[in-house]
Scaffold this motif. Structure first.
Motif, PDB file in Angstrom:
ATOM      1  N   ARG A 155      49.225  32.588  39.041  1.00  0.00           N
ATOM      2  CA  ARG A 155      48.144  33.473  38.604  1.00  0.00           C
ATOM      3  C   ARG A 155      48.612  34.928  38.606  1.00  0.00           C
ATOM      4  O   ARG A 155      48.293  35.707  37.707  1.00  0.00           O
ATOM      5  CB  ARG A 155      46.928  33.326  39.533  1.00  0.00           C
ATOM      6  CG  ARG A 155      46.364  31.935  39.613  1.00  0.00           C
ATOM      7  CD  ARG A 155      45.624  31.537  38.353  1.00  0.00           C
ATOM      8  NE  ARG A 155      45.058  30.212  38.473  1.00  0.00           N
ATOM      9  CZ  ARG A 155      45.658  29.090  38.097  1.00  0.00           C
ATOM     10  NH1 ARG A 155      46.866  29.152  37.517  1.00  0.00           N
ATOM     11  NH2 ARG A 155      45.076  27.914  38.252  1.00  0.00           N
ATOM     12  N   ALA A 191      41.340  36.342  34.593  1.00  0.00           N
ATOM     13  CA  ALA A 191      42.609  36.063  35.281  1.00  0.00           C
ATOM     14  C   ALA A 191      42.632  36.704  36.663  1.00  0.00           C
ATOM     15  O   ALA A 191      43.169  36.138  37.621  1.00  0.00           O
ATOM     16  CB  ALA A 191      43.783  36.572  34.447  1.00  0.00           C
ATOM     17  N   ALA A 233      40.555  34.581  38.826  1.00  0.00           N
ATOM     18  CA  ALA A 233      41.308  33.359  39.150  1.00  0.00           C
ATOM     19  C   ALA A 233      42.347  33.637  40.231  1.00  0.00           C
ATOM     20  O   ALA A 233      42.589  32.791  41.108  1.00  0.00           O
ATOM     21  CB  ALA A 233      41.982  32.809  37.894  1.00  0.00           C
ATOM     22  N   LEU A 234      42.970  34.822  40.187  1.00  0.00           N
ATOM     23  CA  LEU A 234      43.937  35.188  41.225  1.00  0.00           C
ATOM     24  C   LEU A 234      43.242  35.317  42.574  1.00  0.00           C
ATOM     25  O   LEU A 234      43.757  34.844  43.598  1.00  0.00           O
ATOM     26  CB  LEU A 234      44.632  36.499  40.860  1.00  0.00           C
ATOM     27  CG  LEU A 234      45.573  37.079  41.925  1.00  0.00           C
ATOM     28  CD1 LEU A 234      46.697  36.108  42.260  1.00  0.00           C
ATOM     29  CD2 LEU A 234      46.145  38.424  41.462  1.00  0.00           C
TER      30      LEU A 234
END
Length: 277
Positions: free
Chosen positions: A79, A151, A154-155
Motif C-alpha cells: 500500500r 489509497a 487503505a494504507l
C-alpha cells in the motif's frame, strides 16, 4: 493559557498505544530544544524510563505470530509503495494540476520513504505520521487530485491491521510475565513525562507573564501544540474502543479534559494493570 494537557486513561491504553504515544512525544521534544531551555535532565529521565519500557515491549514482540506479522507487514508495504510510485508517476503528468499536486505530495512523503526498511515499531510510527499528514487540510486536496484518497485510507487500514496482529501474544504465561514487567515500567514513563510536561508548561507561563519574549513563546508554544495533538490522537484511539472521552483543546489552547472515569492516570481506583493487547 497554553499548556500541555494532562493525559487521562493511560493505564487503560494498550501497550502499542502507550508505546506509540511516547515515541511521538520524544520525537517532538527534541534534545536540541531541551538543551536550549535547560530541560535536558527531565528529557533524559523520560528517555531512560521509555528505554526500559521499549526493551520490555520489544521482548513482547517475539511472542506474536511471526508469519501473520510478516504477511500484514507485506500488505502495508505494498500500500505504501503504491502511493509513492503513483506520486512519482504523476510528477511526469502532462496535466499541470496533477504535476503540481504530485510535487506537493512528494514533498510530504519524502521523509517517510525509508519506512519499510525500519524496525516494525518505527515503520508503524512513520506510517501513522505520514497518513495523518496526507489526510490533513494542507495535503488532502493534492492527494485527491492524484486519485490517492482511497489509497491513503487503505494504507491506514493495513497499518492498523499490522498493529492488531503485532499485538497478539502466543503464550499466555509469558504474556503475563511481560504484562507484570510493563505494569511496573509504564508508570515510570508516565511520571517522567509528567515532570517534563510541567517544566515546559512552567517555562511558557513564566515567559507569558514576565519575560514576554515573542520568539520564545512561539517556539515553546509550537512544542506544546504538537504534544497536545498527539494527546488528542491518543485519546481518540482509546475513545473509539470505548475508553474515556476525547480530549478537547479550546481555541485559546486551554485543554478541556473529560472527567476521570475511575481508570485514569492518577484517578479513581480500579485495576491499574496496563492492558495487554
Amino acid at each position: 493559557m497554553k499548556q500541555i494537557s494532562k493525559i487521562n486513561y493511560l493505564t487503560q491504553a494498550r501497550n502499542a498505544e502507550h508505546y506509540n504515544l511516547y515515541t511521538q512525544v520524544l520525537n517532538i521534544i527534541t534534545p536540541v530544544f531541551c538543551t536550549k531551555y535547560k530541560l535536558t535532565a527531565q528529557r533524559d529521565a523520560l528517555a531512560a524510563a521509555f528505554d526500559a519500557e521499549d526493551e520490555a515491549y520489544l521482548q513482547s514482540r517475539s511472542f506474536a505470530d511471526t508469519k501473520e506479522i510478516e504477511e500484514k507487514d507485506a500488505v502495508r508495504d505494498k500500500r505504501f509503495r503504491f502511493i509513492t510510485l503513483t506520486t512519482d508517476s504523476k510528477a511526469l503528468s502532462l496535466v499541470p494540476a496533477e504535476a503540481e499536486a504530485a510535487a506537493k505530495v512528494a514533498f510530504a512523503i519524502d521523509p517517510y520513504k525509508g519506512a519499510a526498511s525500519k524496525p516494525f515499531s518505527e515503520n508503524t510510527a512513520m506510517v501513522i505520521d505520514m497518513v495523518k499528514k496526507l489526510q490533513s487540510a494542507d495535503y488532502a486536496p493534492h492527494v485527491q487530485t492524484l486519485g490517492l484518497t482511497d489509497a491513503v485510507v487503505a494504507l491506514k487500514t493495513a497499518n492498523d491491521d499490522f498493529v492488531t496482529a503485532f499485538s497478539r501474544r502466543a503464550d499466555e504465561k509469558r504474556v503475563r510475565s511481560v504484562s507484570d514487567n510493563l505494569k511496573k515500567l509504564r508508570p515510570m514513563t508516565d511520571e517522567a513525562a509528567g515532570k517534563l510536561f510541567e517544566a515546559i508548561n512552567a517555562l511558557f507561563l513564566v515567559n507569558e507573564l514576565i519575560e514576554k519574549d515573542t520568539a520564545k513563546s512561539t517556539e515553546i508554544g509550537a512544542v506544546i501544540d504538537a504534544v497536545n495533538a498527539e494527546i488528542v490522537q491518543f485519546s481518540e484511539t482509546l475513545s473509539r474502543r470505548g475508553v474515556g472521552s476525547k480530549v478537547k483543546i479550546e481555541p485559546d489552547d486551554k485543554p478541556l479534559l473529560p472527567p476521570d472515569e475511575g481508570g485514569g492516570d492518577g484517578g479513581g481506583g480500579g485495576d491499574d494493570r496496563p492492558v495487554i493487547e
